[in-house]
Design a protein around this motif. Sequence first.
Motif, PDB file in Angstrom:
ATOM      1  N   SER A  41       0.905  -1.283   0.028  1.00 45.17           N
ATOM      2  CA  SER A  41      -0.062   0.304  -0.119  1.00 45.17           C
ATOM      3  C   SER A  41       0.905   1.149  -0.113  1.00 45.17           C
ATOM      4  O   SER A  41       0.380   2.240  -0.659  1.00 45.17           O
ATOM      5  N   ASN A  42       2.150   1.215   0.495  1.00 51.98           N
ATOM      6  CA  ASN A  42       2.749   2.468   0.488  1.00 51.98           C
ATOM      7  C   ASN A  42       3.328   2.823  -0.643  1.00 51.98           C
ATOM      8  O   ASN A  42       3.456   3.975  -1.136  1.00 51.98           O
ATOM      9  N   LEU A  43       3.524   1.601  -1.609  1.00 50.74           N
ATOM     10  CA  LEU A  43       4.199   2.134  -3.083  1.00 50.74           C
ATOM     11  C   LEU A  43       3.030   2.074  -3.916  1.00 50.74           C
ATOM     12  O   LEU A  43       3.176   2.433  -5.170  1.00 50.74           O
ATOM     13  N   GLN A  44       1.886   1.508  -3.461  1.00 48.73           N
ATOM     14  CA  GLN A  44       0.692   1.620  -4.599  1.00 48.73           C
ATOM     15  C   GLN A  44       0.777   0.619  -5.616  1.00 48.73           C
ATOM     16  O   GLN A  44       0.589   0.811  -6.888  1.00 48.73           O
ATOM     17  N   LYS A  45       1.505  -0.687  -5.430  1.00 48.56           N
ATOM     18  CA  LYS A  45       1.905  -1.446  -6.238  1.00 48.56           C
ATOM     19  C   LYS A  45       1.535  -2.925  -5.714  1.00 48.56           C
ATOM     20  O   LYS A  45       1.288  -3.219  -4.707  1.00 48.56           O
ATOM     21  N   THR A  46       1.444  -3.704  -6.854  1.00 52.66           N
ATOM     22  CA  THR A  46       1.162  -5.129  -6.609  1.00 52.66           C
ATOM     23  C   THR A  46       2.514  -5.730  -7.050  1.00 52.66           C
ATOM     24  O   THR A  46       2.913  -5.442  -8.254  1.00 52.66           O
ATOM     25  N   PHE A  47       3.086  -6.633  -6.245  1.00 54.73           N
ATOM     26  CA  PHE A  47       4.418  -7.358  -6.584  1.00 54.73           C
ATOM     27  C   PHE A  47       4.072  -8.825  -7.098  1.00 54.73           C
ATOM     28  O   PHE A  47       3.124  -9.528  -6.272  1.00 54.73           O
ATOM     29  N   MET A  48       4.782  -9.293  -7.898  1.00 57.67           N
ATOM     30  CA  MET A  48       4.411 -10.843  -8.445  1.00 57.67           C
ATOM     31  C   MET A  48       5.755 -11.438  -8.316  1.00 57.67           C
ATOM     32  O   MET A  48       6.807 -11.028  -8.998  1.00 57.67           O
ATOM     33  N   LEU A  49       5.850 -12.449  -7.518  1.00 59.08           N
ATOM     34  CA  LEU A  49       7.180 -13.342  -7.479  1.00 59.08           C
ATOM     35  C   LEU A  49       6.714 -14.656  -7.985  1.00 59.08           C
ATOM     36  O   LEU A  49       5.877 -15.384  -7.729  1.00 59.08           O
TER      37      LEU A  49
END
Lengths: 150, 317
Positions: A41-49
């Motif tokens: 939420s801080n970066l307003q992103k979704t990360f995919m690993l």
Amino acid sequence: MYDTAAFWAADFNCNDQVYADSVNFVLHYSSKTKIIGWDNSNLQKTFMLTLIEPSAPRVGLNTLDMMLHSTIDMSTYTEINDAEMMIRPWMESMGHGSSNNVDPAWISPAKYRGTVNFNMAGEWFLYDSIKVNGTFITNTPAPKFIMEVN
Amino acid sequence: MKKIILILIIQIFTITELYPCNSCGGGTGDLAVLSLDGLALFNIGFARDQYTGIWDKNGKWVKNNYSQSQIRVIFNSAYRLNPKLQFAVSLPYVLNSSNIPDLKEKGSGIGDITLGGRFEIFHEFQPKKSGKKLLLDKKLPYLALTFGFTLPTGKSEETAENDVDITGKGFYSTTLGISLTKTIVRNRFQILADANWQHSFEKKYSKYYGKPITYDYRKQAGEKFNYALTANYIFSSWHSVSLTAAGFFQGKYILNGESIENSGERSTNFTIAYTYYPIVPFRITSSVKLGLPENNFGVNAQGSTAFNINFTYYIGQ
């Protein structure tokens, strides 16, 4: 799809003659998924690993290949090339981890390679804590892959 | 002969020790035990566990594809304080080996030291008063309360840098139990039962496999119940054979204060032992322990085939 609430659907078009809209696929979430996503939420992103290797983990040292991307709209994905990964293999059912692991390091766009040691057959969790620019982008507890080691 | 019978108890208890795997370190178990007329004993044992596989969390047997083994050289000593109380100490030296490719193959070091003892409530065949006569009691079994305390003197996964360097658990543990022996046919056949409850204390790690960790990592093994049931047949003053069924149940691990699902452990094994008494104060015991590689004989536990030989010198009162 990266969580248990989402679903997949498809629209079909065959030579502009036959159409089918929003055909749903009934998919079940697997705990042994090779793709993990989480929101930051801080970066307003979704990360995919994404776990590439080991596809068939075995007792001993395994080459570990992973890819890391971010997205803001779930349709375009940006490669992350400056991440710092710290892995922690853990055999939860027997309460121990393992030695001789090598944290994955960048080898090509979005791709990271390391080594993971599974010192016993059975179910293992592989946690991966990730930093970018010195700040953790992963949540606590860190995302994990579940693997059946033979 | 009574002395021989009681010495046999010692031997049987030493062979029913339950040792965990390479990656879990050394273990706790019963110590050398003195008969009523014994003042002290010294024992050295050599045990080799060849790990054959594990039972997974569903109780399914998974065969080991690599050779992993542990040799323990264990020095035991016991001292009797009075007819009711005796103490003992056990000091193991552990040698691990593994042929998993690309990993260190051998490691060794001192294991976890155990201090223990037993408070003996009854002894078998003791004189008792019947009116004005003194008769030999034939009803009471041998019964003792057993207690132990294990110190993490071995190298655990906190400080070891490789799996084969692990020689101890890394945490303190205590045991409290009972030990029962009943002679069915005097000088010939006995049944022995031994059970104890093992409590392990929480361990807070500052390192893991030698590397500093920044996250909170506290681990505590679940409550453990060890048991052993033995039938012992004495052929003569020189020979005896025993058969033992032993095992344990262990509760769930507690990680950072929360219990972990499906982390309970269970194991069953069988031991056959032969004891030879060349002279009265000395005995030699060899044994083979088998963990049957079948489904549902264990959960989250390693199975092994173990070979053991013990030499014991005994000092009378």
